[in-house]
Design a protein around this motif. Structure first.
Motif, PDB file in Angstrom:
ATOM      1  N   ASP A 305       0.831  -1.201   0.000  1.00  0.00           N
ATOM      2  CA  ASP A 305       0.000   0.000   0.000  1.00  0.00           C
ATOM      3  C   ASP A 305       0.871   1.259   0.000  1.00  0.00           C
ATOM      4  OD1 ASP A 305       0.729   0.660   2.627  1.00  0.00           O
ATOM      5  OD2 ASP A 305      -1.222   0.193   3.492  1.00  0.00           O
ATOM      6  N   LEU A 306       0.229   2.407  -0.034  1.00  0.00           N
ATOM      7  CA  LEU A 306       0.932   3.673  -0.203  1.00  0.00           C
ATOM      8  C   LEU A 306       1.741   4.079   1.019  1.00  0.00           C
ATOM      9  CD1 LEU A 306      -1.821   5.739  -2.054  1.00  0.00           C
ATOM     10  CD2 LEU A 306       0.153   4.581  -3.049  1.00  0.00           C
ATOM     11  N   THR A 307       1.528   3.401   2.140  1.00  0.00           N
ATOM     12  CA  THR A 307       2.286   3.728   3.353  1.00  0.00           C
ATOM     13  C   THR A 307       3.424   2.752   3.608  1.00  0.00           C
ATOM     14  OG1 THR A 307       0.932   2.419   4.906  1.00  0.00           O
ATOM     15  CG2 THR A 307       0.160   4.643   4.348  1.00  0.00           C
ATOM     16  N   GLY A 308       3.515   1.675   2.817  1.00  0.00           N
ATOM     17  CA  GLY A 308       4.598   0.710   2.986  1.00  0.00           C
ATOM     18  C   GLY A 308       4.206  -0.588   3.652  1.00  0.00           C
ATOM     19  N   GLN A 309       2.910  -0.829   3.800  1.00  0.00           N
ATOM     20  CA  GLN A 309       2.469  -2.123   4.319  1.00  0.00           C
ATOM     21  C   GLN A 309       2.516  -3.171   3.201  1.00  0.00           C
ATOM     22  OE1 GLN A 309      -0.609  -1.399   7.861  1.00  0.00           O
ATOM     23  NE2 GLN A 309      -1.464  -0.804   5.897  1.00  0.00           N
ATOM     24  N   VAL A 357      -1.472  -0.209  -3.986  1.00  0.00           N
ATOM     25  CA  VAL A 357      -2.879   0.097  -3.726  1.00  0.00           C
ATOM     26  C   VAL A 357      -3.000   1.064  -2.554  1.00  0.00           C
ATOM     27  CG1 VAL A 357      -3.664  -2.131  -4.627  1.00  0.00           C
ATOM     28  CG2 VAL A 357      -3.084  -1.911  -2.202  1.00  0.00           C
ATOM     29  N   ALA A 358      -4.171   1.720  -2.491  1.00  0.00           N
ATOM     30  CA  ALA A 358      -4.437   2.599  -1.356  1.00  0.00           C
ATOM     31  C   ALA A 358      -4.721   1.795  -0.098  1.00  0.00           C
ATOM     32  CB  ALA A 358      -5.600   3.524  -1.675  1.00  0.00           C
ATOM     33  N   ARG A 359      -5.426   0.678  -0.269  1.00  0.00           N
ATOM     34  CA  ARG A 359      -5.730  -0.215   0.849  1.00  0.00           C
ATOM     35  C   ARG A 359      -5.478  -1.651   0.435  1.00  0.00           C
ATOM     36  NH1 ARG A 359     -11.557   2.346   2.775  1.00  0.00           N
ATOM     37  NH2 ARG A 359     -10.713   3.967   4.138  1.00  0.00           N
ATOM     38  N   LEU A 360      -4.818  -2.405   1.303  1.00  0.00           N
ATOM     39  CA  LEU A 360      -4.528  -3.804   1.007  1.00  0.00           C
ATOM     40  C   LEU A 360      -5.811  -4.623   0.951  1.00  0.00           C
ATOM     41  CD1 LEU A 360      -1.415  -4.555   3.271  1.00  0.00           C
ATOM     42  CD2 LEU A 360      -1.442  -3.816   0.880  1.00  0.00           C
ATOM     43  N   SER A 361      -5.788  -5.658   0.110  1.00  0.00           N
ATOM     44  CA  SER A 361      -6.926  -6.577   0.028  1.00  0.00           C
ATOM     45  C   SER A 361      -6.705  -7.826   0.865  1.00  0.00           C
ATOM     46  CB  SER A 361      -7.172  -6.977  -1.429  1.00  0.00           C
ATOM     47  OG  SER A 361      -6.059  -7.686  -1.944  1.00  0.00           O
ATOM     48  N   ALA A 392       3.303   8.247   0.426  1.00  0.00           N
ATOM     49  CA  ALA A 392       2.269   8.083  -0.599  1.00  0.00           C
ATOM     50  C   ALA A 392       2.717   8.680  -1.918  1.00  0.00           C
ATOM     51  CB  ALA A 392       0.968   8.727  -0.131  1.00  0.00           C
ATOM     52  N   SER A 393       3.331   9.841  -1.867  1.00  0.00           N
ATOM     53  CA  SER A 393       3.802  10.493  -3.088  1.00  0.00           C
ATOM     54  C   SER A 393       4.859   9.650  -3.794  1.00  0.00           C
ATOM     55  CB  SER A 393       4.361  11.872  -2.743  1.00  0.00           C
ATOM     56  OG  SER A 393       4.834  12.524  -3.904  1.00  0.00           O
ATOM     57  N   GLU A 410      -7.518   8.402  -4.622  1.00  0.00           N
ATOM     58  CA  GLU A 410      -7.790   7.605  -3.432  1.00  0.00           C
ATOM     59  C   GLU A 410      -6.946   8.069  -2.247  1.00  0.00           C
ATOM     60  OE1 GLU A 410      -9.041   3.371  -5.558  1.00  0.00           O
ATOM     61  OE2 GLU A 410      -6.955   3.709  -4.945  1.00  0.00           O
ATOM     62  N   ALA A 411      -5.709   8.465  -2.509  1.00  0.00           N
ATOM     63  CA  ALA A 411      -4.844   8.952  -1.434  1.00  0.00           C
ATOM     64  C   ALA A 411      -5.394  10.237  -0.831  1.00  0.00           C
ATOM     65  CB  ALA A 411      -3.424   9.165  -1.963  1.00  0.00           C
ATOM     66  N   ARG A 412      -5.914  11.109  -1.663  1.00  0.00           N
ATOM     67  CA  ARG A 412      -6.516  12.350  -1.150  1.00  0.00           C
ATOM     68  C   ARG A 412      -7.752  12.052  -0.316  1.00  0.00           C
ATOM     69  NH1 ARG A 412      -4.892  14.222  -6.378  1.00  0.00           N
ATOM     70  NH2 ARG A 412      -3.188  15.738  -6.160  1.00  0.00           N
ATOM     71  N   GLU A 413      -8.572  11.125  -0.795  1.00  0.00           N
ATOM     72  CA  GLU A 413      -9.785  10.775  -0.048  1.00  0.00           C
ATOM     73  C   GLU A 413      -9.455  10.203   1.321  1.00  0.00           C
ATOM     74  OE1 GLU A 413     -11.693   8.085  -2.704  1.00  0.00           O
ATOM     75  OE2 GLU A 413     -12.513   9.667  -4.009  1.00  0.00           O
ATOM     76  N   LEU A 414      -8.312   9.532   1.424  1.00  0.00           N
ATOM     77  CA  LEU A 414      -7.893   8.945   2.688  1.00  0.00           C
ATOM     78  C   LEU A 414      -7.026   9.886   3.512  1.00  0.00           C
ATOM     79  CD1 LEU A 414      -7.045   5.338   1.400  1.00  0.00           C
ATOM     80  CD2 LEU A 414      -8.990   5.995   2.835  1.00  0.00           C
ATOM     81  N   GLY A 415      -6.832  11.085   3.021  1.00  0.00           N
ATOM     82  CA  GLY A 415      -6.035  12.061   3.750  1.00  0.00           C
ATOM     83  C   GLY A 415      -4.546  11.838   3.672  1.00  0.00           C
TER      84      GLY A 415
END
Length: 419
Positions: A305-309, A357-361, A392-393, A410-415
């Motif tokens: 995901d965008l944070t490194g998970q 992805v913005a969120r892991l599945s 994220a960037s 999606e990143a903007r929507e999630l802050g």
């Protein structure tokens, strides 16, 4: 040998917990005998590990209870059929779980090499969690296979250690991987920039880690300390890029728990003192790993995901990977002076879906607190020291261009990004 001539009932009891050598170390004749006699041995619990041979199929769950720590190889079909129980434990814990009988082992099935002049059988292609299994099992059942190389390692066995032995001559199961394509080579080129001369490497499974190895042919004095090694490591040892000369421990030899590759690897390993097979209790021990400088962990992922998970287990709702040992090595690499954790993956599944992805599945196998460097064919995102927004960037910057706009939204929507 005809499996009909091999009677397991004198050693194996109905309901026994059986740990079976995995991957290329699977004792195929013993497994065939167990499958043929499963009705008489009903209720046996079988811990598989990686399943390359495909001998065990969903229909065999009629009398056997199947489990594994991973969905690799033919385990995917077992998991998809709902007949495989997954142990979601770190690989480093398997040995302790076996010793504590939380992962029970009444009987262990192993594939051994023919004996040397001293009458010692080697474990051939795997030591890893078989070592604690051998020390706790009520009985050891062995397939002594003429085609298994005698290898150097932490444990040997004699005839007196075996409750039952069968002698065979058949090719071990192989871990076949396709040749790296253009995407894999681009990923490898980006990853190689983070691997200096003298680094000690850990490598996950699959075509991508092998592609990274191909890109390291001109390096000097690389070392290897890994859960598994394959053909790529053997090739770099042949070429002189891997010498293990600068390792503070086990100098001069590659250390691994298991060999996962082809006949070319097996022949290279034959009586080769530069390869050493060790217990997973050693290969994954944080006290051992803490002794390495410039420790580089190279692992792959299902998605990030965008944070490194990192999700390393589930793809499209199917169990295909494992918790595995990646986190043990990632943490070691993060703590190592000059070390780095590299997570390598293609940016997308064709043009159908992004693997960033913005969120892991699926579940988180490696948390964002341990994020290092992520590498796709579009470049490398070094997340060390970055805030969530900065991460994220950077991650969007290595995503496939077709998905970047969606990821930004999606990143903007999630802050995660400024609006």
């Amino acid at each position: 040998m005809d499996v009909r001539d091999l009677d397991l009932s004198g050693v194996v009891r109905p309901g026994d917990a059986i740990v079976v050598g995995q991957g290329c170390a699977e004792p195929q004749t013993l497994v065939e005998a167990l499958l043929a006699q499963r009705r008489a041995l009903s209720g046996c619990r079988v811990f598989l590990g990686i399943n390359y041979s495909g001998l065990i199929r969903p229909e065999h769950a009629d009398h056997l209870k199947l489990s594994a720590y991973c969905g690799a190889g033919h385990n995917r079909a077992l998991a998809a059929a709902g007949v495989l129980d997954i142990h979601p434990h770190p690989y480093s814990r398997l040995g302790a779980l076996i010793r504590e009988r939380r992962l029970p082992c009444d009987v262990v099935f192993v594939q051994l090499s023919p004996p040397n002049a001293r009458g010692e059988h080697s474990l051939g292609l795997a030591a890893e969690y078989l070592v604690p299994a051998l020390e706790t099992a009520r009985a050891v059942v062995a397939e002594v296979n003429d085609e298994v190389p005698w290898t150097h390692g932490v444990r040997t066995l004699r005839e007196s250690d075996l409750a039952l032995a069968v002698r065979t001559s058949r090719p071990p199961a192989q871990a076949l991987a396709g040749a790296p394509g253009e995407v894999e080579r681009r990923i490898a080129a980006h990853a190689a920039q983070f691997i200096p001369d003298g680094a000690t490497l850990e490598l996950g499974l699959g075509a991508l880690p092998d592609a990274v190895l191909e890109a390291l042919g001109e390096r000097k004095d690389l070392g290897v300390h890994s859960g598994a090694v394959g053909d790529g490591v053997a090739e770099l040892m042949r070429r002189g890029a891997v010498t293990n000369a600068r390792k503070p421990i086990d100098a001069g030899r590659t250390v691994a728990g298991i060999l996962l590759g082809t006949r070319r690897l097996f022949e290279f390993a034959r009586d080769n003192p530069a390869l050493w097979l060790a217990s997973s209790e050693y290969t994954h021990d944080p006290r051992v790993l803490a002794r390495f400088e410039r420790f580089v962990a190279v692992n792959s992922a299902v998605e990030v995901d965008l944070t490194g998970q990192v999700n390393a287990e589930v793809a499209a709702g199917s169990y295909v990977g494992a918790v595995g040992g990646a986190l043990d090595f990632v943490r070691a690499a993060n703590q190592s002076p000059g070390g780095v954790s590299l997570v390598v993956l293609p940016s997308s599944v064709g043009v159908r879906a992004s693997r960033i992805v913005a969120r892991l599945s699926g579940p988180v196998a490696t948390p964002r607190s341990e994020a290092g460097v992520f590498v796709t064919e579009w470049g490398a995102a070094d997340l060390r020291g970055l805030t969530l927004r900065e991460r994220a960037s950077r991650m969007i910057g290595i995503a496939h261009p077709a998905f970047r706009e969606t990821l930004e939204r999606e990143a903007r929507e999630l802050g995660m990004l400024g609006r």
